[in-house]
Write an enzyme that holds these catalytic residues in place. Structure first.
Site, short mmCIF file in Angstrom:
data_model
loop_
_atom_site.label_atom_id
_atom_site.label_comp_id
_atom_site.label_asym_id
_atom_site.label_seq_id
_atom_site.Cartn_x
_atom_site.Cartn_y
_atom_site.Cartn_z
N ALA A 99 0.84 -1.19 0.00
CA ALA A 99 0.00 0.00 0.00
C ALA A 99 0.88 1.24 0.00
O ALA A 99 2.02 1.20 0.42
CB ALA A 99 -0.88 0.00 1.24
N GLY A 142 0.77 -5.50 0.91
CA GLY A 142 -0.20 -5.53 -0.18
C GLY A 142 0.36 -6.11 -1.46
O GLY A 142 -0.36 -6.69 -2.27
N GLU A 152 0.02 -9.74 -1.01
CA GLU A 152 -1.41 -10.08 -1.07
C GLU A 152 -1.91 -10.12 -2.51
O GLU A 152 -2.73 -10.96 -2.87
CB GLU A 152 -2.23 -9.08 -0.23
CG GLU A 152 -2.04 -9.28 1.26
CD GLU A 152 -2.84 -8.29 2.09
OE1 GLU A 152 -3.74 -8.73 2.82
OE2 GLU A 152 -2.57 -7.08 2.00
N GLU A 204 2.93 -6.09 8.05
CA GLU A 204 2.00 -5.10 8.63
C GLU A 204 2.05 -5.01 10.15
O GLU A 204 1.85 -3.95 10.73
CB GLU A 204 0.55 -5.44 8.21
CG GLU A 204 0.23 -5.13 6.76
CD GLU A 204 0.60 -6.23 5.79
OE1 GLU A 204 0.19 -6.13 4.62
OE2 GLU A 204 1.29 -7.19 6.17
#
Length: 701
Positions: free
Chosen positions: A62, A101, A104, A124
């Site tokens: 992110a 992310g 992911e 995270e």
């Protein structure tokens, strides 16, 4: 689609390329581009799709700048859903790092290949949050519950070969990545490989018994005490086992949203940026440049010197370790060998790697062997006379331009520099014990230290895996200077009415790694006792702030090493237990000093310890000893066990509000009548003007 994401056909394979320098952050426009490219690929002649990134790394995750702002469509989960739902297989091609992310997104693809040099992970937890785009739901389906919990709660990076072994990726490939990925995609098609959507996989059953989650919750309560995110991660992985995929995703998303808005996440984000800022020196001239450090000398092969030697060897920098006699040298080298042995036996390093590192450390008993080192670090006894002698010798043997550093914790680096004919080359490099483990490095800038030496020290600190923080010269620099009033409050709370257990309990519940009295026992109470013997009564300060410690040492209670200090210690296990004898000592000292003991609330104990740290922090800031408030936080979190999820003492003060902090300190002053509870001038000024630390930084420009 814009140029951030491109899509092209190479033969009968579609290639989606993300190019969003510097780290391919998955910003809104990138997410939009990926969704559009996947849609286009559904309708063309492609048989499979390769997802790849330009530049130095796969998508880093992110955009941290979007944190705390309302999400913009397509959201992360929406992008991942579009990828996973593709009717044609999507193959992720990874290089650099695929973290958070980015990983992911890779987990939403049907297959993953990676260069050997790549690494994957879900870090995270280190920002006080959890994966919010399917990481906690997909990873357990792919690799099982235990591995998923280990990867997500540790936040660690997993190198590609290991990731292959764990099943996080499917193939390790050679450069050039795009050619290899296309060949891999082609072979999958030829083998008629199924469209493997992770969401449809069953979590490996053997591991899904409820006990495993209880074990992990307890484990996290110990390993990441006081942190909310690790517990929620366990809940999310449990949801992956017990709920249908869609419900699990919703549960994960709700947990993610809760974490992102929390005080803990704000504190850990603050620390993330604070560590990066700490390495930047505000007032260095344009021409200051770091010199190469190819060989290091270390004087003193004790615990500290040995730990520093390992730190450099671990970074691949050869070390000459100097002791005055062969016996002390052999002892030091044996200790280093033993430490590497322990690391190998724990499976944290291969025998071969440990051997390579150890081979970089050579011993010597002659100063002349330091003639060509680029940097020498003195780690000898804390006495100015001894240091003067050492630096006189270094001045004689070291080549011009070599950096002469002292690992002193308290002594005046200006005075040390004055013992040489080259004060511009002298700097303080204060490592923390054990030096090969602790991440903090205080770089002490003396009055004459050259800009090149400062620049070199900061760059080198990062190179050897430390978090370097710049400090000016004063007694104790940043960390140890703040430790003094904190330790004083522990002693005064004890004589005025609290027990060691109550004091340590309050501070560990707040999140400190250890309570101040347990720390005293660990370090040895005789250390402080010996240091006090050298001081005048005036320098020692209020007798109530050391009389209990002195009495314990004089009874032979030196802490863990003698089996008793503030607590009793089991000779075998070192297990700590309360000791009624200590209470008698405390009460006797209180009577001797005319102190009427009283019941003390937990809140008062916490206030006294925290305010002591914060007020001293404001003195340090006002005097220009630290460059910025966040540097003080970096020192206290990385060197003194302050909880990372509270963001350090100065961040804590900002969260409370400076006016409230000021009022609290004034109340302590009025209650105790003690002159050391005068609010620091900078704190007083900001509090009374209704300003914040942020506004003070902005005003300084």
């Amino acid at each position: 689609m814009g140029m951030l994401v491109t899509y092209e056909l190479v033969g009968d394979l579609g290639v989606i390329t993300i190019n969003n320098p510097p780290v391919n952050a998955l910003s809104q426009k990138v997410r939009q581009g990926v969704v559009e490219a996947i849609a286009e690929a559904q309708t063309d002649n492609s048989k499979a799709i390769v997802l790849i990134c330009e530049g130095r790394t796969f998508a880093a995750g992110a955009d941290i700048k979007e944190f705390g702002k309302p999400p913009m469509a397509p959201s992360f989960p929406e992008m991942n859903e579009a990828v996973e739902s593709s009717a044609k297989p999507v193959i992720a091609a990874l290089h650099g790092t695929a973290l958070g992310g980015g990983f992911e997104l890779a987990l939403s693809c049907h297959y993953r290949c990676a260069l050997k040099t790549a690494a994957v992970g879900l870090p995270e937890v280190n920002l006080g949050i959890l994966p919010g785009a399917g990481g906690t739901q997909r990873l357990p389906r792919l690799v099982g519950v235990e591995t998923a919990l280990d990867v997500i709660t540790s936040g660690k990076r997993v190198a590609a070969p290991k990731a292959l072994e764990l099943g996080m990726i499917d193939r390790v490939v050679e450069e050039p990545l795009q050619d290899s990925a296309l060949a891999y995609a082609q072979s999958l098609l030829e083998d008629g490989a199924p469209l493997r959507r992770i969401r449809d996989l069953e979590v490996p059953a053997a591991e899904s018994d409820a006990d495993v989650f209880e074990v992990w919750r307890k484990n996290m309560a110990k390993r990441r005490r006081g942190q909310v995110a690790p517990q929620k991660i366990v809940d999310c992985v449990e949801a992956a086992v017990s709920k249908p995929f869609e419900e699990g995703l919703q549960f994960e998303r709700a947990s993610f949203v809760e974490c992102v808005g929390s005080d803990q996440a704000a504190a850990m984000r603050h620390m993330f940026f604070a560590e990066r800022k700490a390495a930047v020196v505000e007032d260095l001239g344009e021409n200051a440049k770091a010199k190469p450090i190819n060989r290091v000398g270390i004087i003193g092969a004790g615990t500290m010197g040995g730990g520093i030697a390992m730190t450099f060897a671990n970074a691949g920098i050869p070390v000459t370790l100097l002791e005055l006699n062969q016996e002390a040298l052999d002892r030091g080298l044996a200790m280093i060998s033993k430490n590497y042995g322990i690391t190998v036996s724990k499976g944290k390093m291969s025998q071969e790697a440990a051997g390579k590192r150890q081979a970089l450390i050579t011993g010597s008993t002659s100063y002349d062997s330091l003639a060509d080192v680029d940097l020498v670090i003195e780690a000898v006894f804390e006495s100015m006379d001894v240091k003067r002698q050492v630096f006189g010798e270094l001045d004689r043997v070291c080549k011009p331009g070599a950096i002469l550093a002292s690992n002193t914790s308290y002594l005046d680096v200006n005075e040390i520099a004055a013992c040489t004919s080259r004060p511009q080359d002298v700097v303080g490099l204060h490592f923390f014990s054990p030096a090969n483990v602790m991440r903090l490095l205080e770089v002490v800038r003396a009055d004459a230290t050259s800009e090149d030496v400062i620049a070199t020290s900061m760059v080198l600190g990062k190179k050897i895996g430390k978090v370097p923080v710049l400090a000016r010269v004063c007694y104790g620099f940043i960390g140890n200077r703040m430790l003094r009033p904190y330790a004083r409050e522990a002693q005064l709370s004890m004589i005025e009415g609290a027990s060691p257990e109550q004091i340590d309990g309050v501070l560990t519940r707040f999140g400190m790694a250890m309570g101040p009295l347990a720390v005293g026992d660990l370090a040895g109470l005789d250390i402080g006792y010996k240091a006090r013997q050298a001081l005048t009564p005036e320098q020692k300060g209020d007798p109530r702030s050391y009389c209990i410690a002195d009495a314990l040492v004089e009874m032979g209670r030196l802490g863990q090493k003698s089996g008793a200090g503030y607590y009793r210690y089991d000779p075998e296990t070192r297990a700590r237990s309360s000791d009624p004898e200590v209470l008698e000592v405390i009460e006797a000292q209180a009577r001797a000093h005319g102190v009427q003991r009283r019941t003390m609330s937990d809140q008062e104990i916490l206030d006294r310890h925290l305010m002591a740290l914060i007020n001293e922090g404001f003195h340090i800031l006002g005097e220009g000893i630290a460059q910025r408030p966040s540097d003080i936080d970096v020192v206290y979190v990385n060197g003194y066990g302050f909880p990372v999820f509270r963001g350090g003492p100065m961040f804590t003060a900002s969260q409370m509000g400076l006016r409230e902090v000021y009022d609290c300190i004034c109340a302590l002053r009025d209650k105790t009548g003690a002159d050391y509870w005068q609010p620091a001038p900078l704190l007083e000024q900001l509090a009374l003007e209704g300003k914040t630390l942020d506004s003070w930084i902005a005003d300084k420009g």
